[in-house]
Scaffold this active site. Structure first.
Site, PDB file in Angstrom:
ATOM      1  N   PRO A   2      38.811  35.151  36.111  1.00  0.00           N
ATOM      2  CA  PRO A   2      39.569  35.326  34.858  1.00  0.00           C
ATOM      3  C   PRO A   2      40.592  34.210  34.661  1.00  0.00           C
ATOM      4  CG  PRO A   2      39.501  37.374  36.110  1.00  0.00           C
ATOM      5  CD  PRO A   2      38.932  36.310  36.988  1.00  0.00           C
ATOM      6  N   GLU A   3      40.650  33.673  33.459  1.00  0.00           N
ATOM      7  CA  GLU A   3      41.653  32.676  33.102  1.00  0.00           C
ATOM      8  C   GLU A   3      42.599  33.332  32.088  1.00  0.00           C
ATOM      9  OE1 GLU A   3      39.944  28.827  32.079  1.00  0.00           O
ATOM     10  OE2 GLU A   3      38.142  29.272  33.222  1.00  0.00           O
ATOM     11  N   HIS A  91      34.665  50.569  45.817  1.00  0.00           N
ATOM     12  CA  HIS A  91      35.564  49.421  45.630  1.00  0.00           C
ATOM     13  C   HIS A  91      36.834  49.741  44.840  1.00  0.00           C
ATOM     14  CE1 HIS A  91      32.339  47.149  47.399  1.00  0.00           C
ATOM     15  NE2 HIS A  91      31.528  47.435  46.402  1.00  0.00           N
ATOM     16  N   ARG A 109      35.119  42.054  45.048  1.00  0.00           N
ATOM     17  CA  ARG A 109      35.210  40.898  45.935  1.00  0.00           C
ATOM     18  C   ARG A 109      36.518  40.837  46.722  1.00  0.00           C
ATOM     19  NH1 ARG A 109      31.919  36.490  44.156  1.00  0.00           N
ATOM     20  NH2 ARG A 109      32.681  35.466  46.028  1.00  0.00           N
TER      21      ARG A 109
END
Ligand SMILES: [Zn+2]
Length: 272
Positions: A2-3, A91, A109
């Site tokens: 994500p930016e 998760h 992740r």
């Protein structure tokens, strides 16, 4: 990863649902993230109201009562989902309980993190201390840009540097420089005044458009359990290797080059 636009979209979601709301309880499901979730947040955050939610660069900031703040980074795959009751998924890492809603942080992740700070320490933290201006702020202007480019690096690497400007990453740097018509390999102290002005304008234009389209999905960008990111359909060069350039059409194909180990996409006819 994500930016700025993706983090802004998540910020807007959190803000409209949880700003001014009281955290009733916090439960840690799995503390293993990029930094271990501090167990103290369970007691510290209980019964506190979230007073403000904002974004700085690629970080989400939640200000709370008692002079506390939470810094959240989404890493590669971190996302929040809002539900009416606790329904766990694989998760899941952390659950915030509110009066009528539950907010769950999930990260497959595990490159994301959630850190507690006293408000006074927040801006001096290693994550925010040296961060450059926000692209939409007045501080990101021709004067600032000109002062900062007395070094020999490529303009793409300059834009990627969070100390120079906050929030840009690989996808948007390619798109911004294509929009500005500037070659990503151009050494930044050779940029003309006109090119700098174009880069500043394109930075704001591309980011604003991306935010309006809900960010970009390259792998899985999720907000509240929905995969979003309609700006992917608006990308002009990123991931378009060997396709014809949308600006000069048949004249050239989009090329992929490597800069500091990362892919950059460009049209050598339109960008110089
Ligand atoms: Zn072109």
């Amino acid at each position: 990863m994500p930016e700025l636009p993706e983090v802004e979209v998540v910020k807007n979601f959190l803000k409209s649902n949880f700003q001014k709301k009281k955290i009733i309880k916090v439960k840690i499901i799995n503390k293993n993230l990029r930094f271990e979730i501090q167990s103290i947040i369970k007691t510290k955050l209980t019964n506190l109201i979230i007073t403000k939610i904002y974004r700085r660069g690629k970080y989400l900031i939640l200000l709370l009562e008692n002079n506390l703040s939470l810094m959240i980074h989404l890493g590669m795959t971190g996302y929040f989902r809002m539900t009416n009751e606790e329904n766990r998924k694989k998760h899941d890492h952390l659950i915030f309980y509110f009066c009528s809603k539950v907010l769950i942080f999930n990260d497959v992740r595990k490159f994301g993190f959630i850190k507690l700070y006293n408000f006074e320490e927040l801006n001096d933290s290693k994550h925010l201390k040296d961060m450059g201006p926000e692209p939409f702020s007045d501080g990101f202007n021709l004067n600032y840009f000109t002062k900062k480019i007395k070094r020999k690096c490529s303009v793409k690497n300059l834009l990627m540097n969070q100390k120079f400007v906050a929030g840009l990453g690989n996808i948007y740097c390619s798109e911004i420089l294509f929009d500005a018509g500037v070659n990503p390999e151009k050494i930044c102290n050779e940029l003309s005044k006109k090119q700098i002005e174009k880069i500043i304008l394109s930075t704001r234009r591309i980011l604003e458009k991306a935010i309006n389209f809900g960010g970009t999905t390259i792998k899985n960008f999720v907000v509240n359990n929905e995969k979003i990111g309609y700006f992917k359909n608006k990308l002009k060069v990123y991931g378009k290797e060997n396709q014809s350039c949308p600006r000069c059409k048949s004249l050239a194909k989009i090329q992929r080059i490597k800069q500091s180990g990362r892919s950059t996409f460009l049209c050598t006819k339109c960008q110089n």
